[in-house]
Design a protein around this motif. Structure first.
Motif, mmCIF file in Angstrom:
data_model
loop_
_atom_site.group_PDB
_atom_site.id
_atom_site.type_symbol
_atom_site.label_atom_id
_atom_site.label_comp_id
_atom_site.label_asym_id
_atom_site.label_seq_id
_atom_site.Cartn_x
_atom_site.Cartn_y
_atom_site.Cartn_z
ATOM 1 N N VAL A 47 1.026 -1.291 -0.155
ATOM 2 C CA VAL A 47 -0.312 -0.011 0.033
ATOM 3 C C VAL A 47 0.674 0.589 -0.182
ATOM 4 O O VAL A 47 0.562 2.142 -0.870
ATOM 5 N N TYR A 48 2.215 1.534 1.388
ATOM 6 C CA TYR A 48 2.974 2.168 1.067
ATOM 7 C C TYR A 48 3.772 2.707 -0.396
ATOM 8 O O TYR A 48 3.627 3.348 -1.071
ATOM 9 N N SER A 49 4.525 1.551 -0.848
ATOM 10 C CA SER A 49 4.545 1.419 -2.077
ATOM 11 C C SER A 49 4.018 2.136 -3.382
ATOM 12 O O SER A 49 4.521 2.754 -4.263
ATOM 13 N N PHE A 50 2.637 1.717 -3.758
ATOM 14 C CA PHE A 50 1.180 2.140 -4.228
ATOM 15 C C PHE A 50 1.405 4.117 -4.367
ATOM 16 O O PHE A 50 1.276 4.622 -5.214
ATOM 17 N N GLY A 51 1.350 3.607 -2.705
ATOM 18 C CA GLY A 51 1.116 5.830 -2.699
ATOM 19 C C GLY A 51 2.494 6.920 -3.159
ATOM 20 O O GLY A 51 2.166 7.385 -3.747
ATOM 21 N N MET A 52 3.434 5.840 -2.857
ATOM 22 C CA MET A 52 4.374 6.908 -3.553
ATOM 23 C C MET A 52 4.701 6.687 -5.291
ATOM 24 O O MET A 52 5.086 7.667 -5.758
ATOM 25 N N THR A 53 4.492 5.679 -5.843
ATOM 26 C CA THR A 53 3.863 5.421 -7.159
ATOM 27 C C THR A 53 2.946 6.559 -7.613
ATOM 28 O O THR A 53 2.799 7.348 -8.760
ATOM 29 N N MET A 54 2.115 6.497 -7.027
ATOM 30 C CA MET A 54 0.106 7.522 -7.354
ATOM 31 C C MET A 54 1.191 8.678 -7.525
ATOM 32 O O MET A 54 1.044 9.551 -8.445
ATOM 33 N N LEU A 55 1.850 9.153 -6.001
ATOM 34 C CA LEU A 55 2.231 10.749 -5.789
ATOM 35 C C LEU A 55 3.580 11.268 -6.708
ATOM 36 O O LEU A 55 3.715 12.034 -7.792
ATOM 37 N N GLU A 56 4.311 10.202 -7.564
ATOM 38 C CA GLU A 56 5.026 10.400 -8.744
ATOM 39 C C GLU A 56 4.081 11.056 -9.781
ATOM 40 O O GLU A 56 4.840 11.215 -10.763
ATOM 41 N N MET A 57 3.555 9.945 -9.540
ATOM 42 C CA MET A 57 2.507 9.743 -11.213
ATOM 43 C C MET A 57 2.081 11.520 -11.235
ATOM 44 O O MET A 57 1.896 12.690 -12.558
#
Length: 461
Positions: free
Chosen positions: A345-355
């Motif tokens: 979940v954390y890794s997904f959040g960081m990925t989406m913020l970079e998007m």
């Protein structure tokens, strides 16, 4: 001639001046000791017969009629026999030594061969166990290719699509014309655990947002994975502004980015909840998300993944996994919480913020200090209800999608894992209206302490 010892009364001590009648009458005693001494023995060894001359001197009578004072042929035969014996003894010793050396070599070669066979047998058993493991669980086994097949389908590894810590990915084509991506694992750890994990994990999955594994190669030290080909490459090429000029394209629009983030969320929800066993990926990042011809996202690279039972809320994890910038705080500070699905979940959040930001979340070269850590910068704008200042927001629909991605992303990267939503909740949040979402607490940038990476964490506010 034989020496005799006369009785007393005779002036002479030999028989040549004595009458035989008197000698026989008075008697005599033979003296044989000289014929049984060492000289006689040596004479016999040389082929002669022991005897004595007229003057009582010892003689050795030889077969050729000659006589010598010690041995026949002045010792030639004896010397030859002695040399022959010594030569025979030396040859025997040499032959024995050679036999010992040959025997030792054969024994060592046999032991080495047995070890090699044992190691080879273990590898064969492991390879067999590796494949049979799927069959015993009733899972459809993907096709197994030989290394020659891999080389043929990639045209001898002609076109490289990318490279990572595991090895390289090459473009290939199957005999039926289907394009594939072939990942060659050249930097394996241990017994190739990452490879086995990836095949095992991906063989359990079947979802539109998970890259499909078409086959693998498992031959001696050769390891390869054959995937469906993704023509639009990885997500990182699409989202970062620094790549726009290289690719000759620009921002792909907020609807595309929103649909991609929703697709990734669906894929993770499936891994955590939809599979027979829960699969934790442990390495979600833009590099491991691939896009097909319609920009449908597909999660790939399960090398660090781990299967866990549904009833377990946390799992044990030896050593840190993942990529810096996408690793959760609880990996380094166990007091915060255990390792669970909240890692992804954390890794997904960081990925989406970079998007959303079109950049890395951490940029040390940023002009202003407040912009170094993007989540802090964007969170402050939300709190102050300021414009987000994002690119290509041209409509209310774009604004809503961008704001929704920001808010959900900030909830996903909370330091305390208990505050983070699970992926099914993330999907609901992304699908719902932005008005129903409240702004999360300010996220903290966490990194492992240099002094004790497993027990403490440094916090940057």
């Amino acid at each position: 001639m034989v020496p005799v010892e006369l009785k007393g009364g005779f002036s002479n001590q030999t028989i040549k001046d004595v009458h035989y009648k008197e000698l026989l009458k008075n008697g005599f005693r033979l003296k044989w000791d000289i014929l049984t001494n060492k000289s006689c023995s040596v004479c016999r060894e040389s082929g002669g017969r022991c005897g004595r001359s007229h003057d009582t001197e010892f003689l050795c009578y030889c077969p050729n009629g000659a006589s010598h004072s010690s041995i026949c042929n002045s010792g030639g035969k004896l010397k030859a026999r002695s040399l022959l014996k010594k030569g025979a003894l030396g040859a025997s010793i040499s032959a024995f030594g050679v036999a010992i050396i040959v025997l030792a070599y054969l024994c060592r070669h046999k032991i080495s061969k047995q070890k090699s066979m044992i190691i080879g047998s273990k590898k064969m058993k492991k390879s067999h166990k590796f494949v049979v493991n799927f069959e015993n669980r009733g899972i459809l086994v993907t096709r197994r290719y030989s290394h020659a097949d891999i080389k043929r389908m990639t045209n001898s590894f002609k076109e490289k699509l990318g490279e990572g810590g595991y090895g390289c990915v090459y473009k290939g084509k199957l005999p039926n014309g289907l394009l594939v991506a072939v990942k060659i694992l050249s930097r394996l750890k241990g017994d190739g655990e990452d490879f086995i994990n990836e095949v095992n994990n991906m063989s359990r999955t079947s979802h539109v947002n998970i890259v499909k594994l078409l086959g693998f190669c498992f031959h001696k030290t050769k390891r390869a994975l054959v995937y469906e080909y993704m023509p639009n490459g990885s997500l990182e090429k699409l989202i970062y502004e620094e790549n726009y000029f290289k690719l000759g394209c620009g921002h792909h629009g907020w609807d595309t980015l929103y649909q991609i983030s929703l697709g990734i969320a669906h894929g993770l929800e499936y891994l955590h909840k939809g599979c027979n066993s829960r699969i934790l990926h442990f390495d979600i990042k833009p590099h491991n998300i691939f896009l097909d011809e319609n920009y449908c996202p597909k999660i790939s690279d399960f090398g660090l993944g781990k299967i866990c039972h549904r009833e377990k809320s946390t799992i044990s994890l030896l050593g840190a996994r993942g990529t810096l910038g996408f690793i959760t705080a609880e990996v380094f500070c166990r007091n915060i919480g255990g390792i669970s699905q909240k890692f992804d979940v954390y890794s997904f959040g960081m990925t989406m913020l970079e998007m959303v930001g079109g950049r890395k979340n951490i940029m040390t070269e940023a002009e202003r200090t407040s912009e170094i850590y993007f989540p802090h910068w964007i969170h402050k704008r939300l709190e102050l209800q300021e414009e987000l200042g994002l690119q290509n927001v041209t409509s209310e629909g774009d604004k809503e999608k961008a704001e929704k991605m920001v808010i959900v992303g900030l909830w996903c990267i909370q330091t305390n894992p208990s505050i983070r939503p699970i992926m099914s909740e993330v999907v609901d949040m992304l699908r719902g209206g932005v008005d129903f979402l409240r702004v999360s607490p300010k996220p903290y940038l966490s990194s492992p302490s240099r002094s004790s990476p497993t027990t403490s964490m440094s916090m940057v506010v």
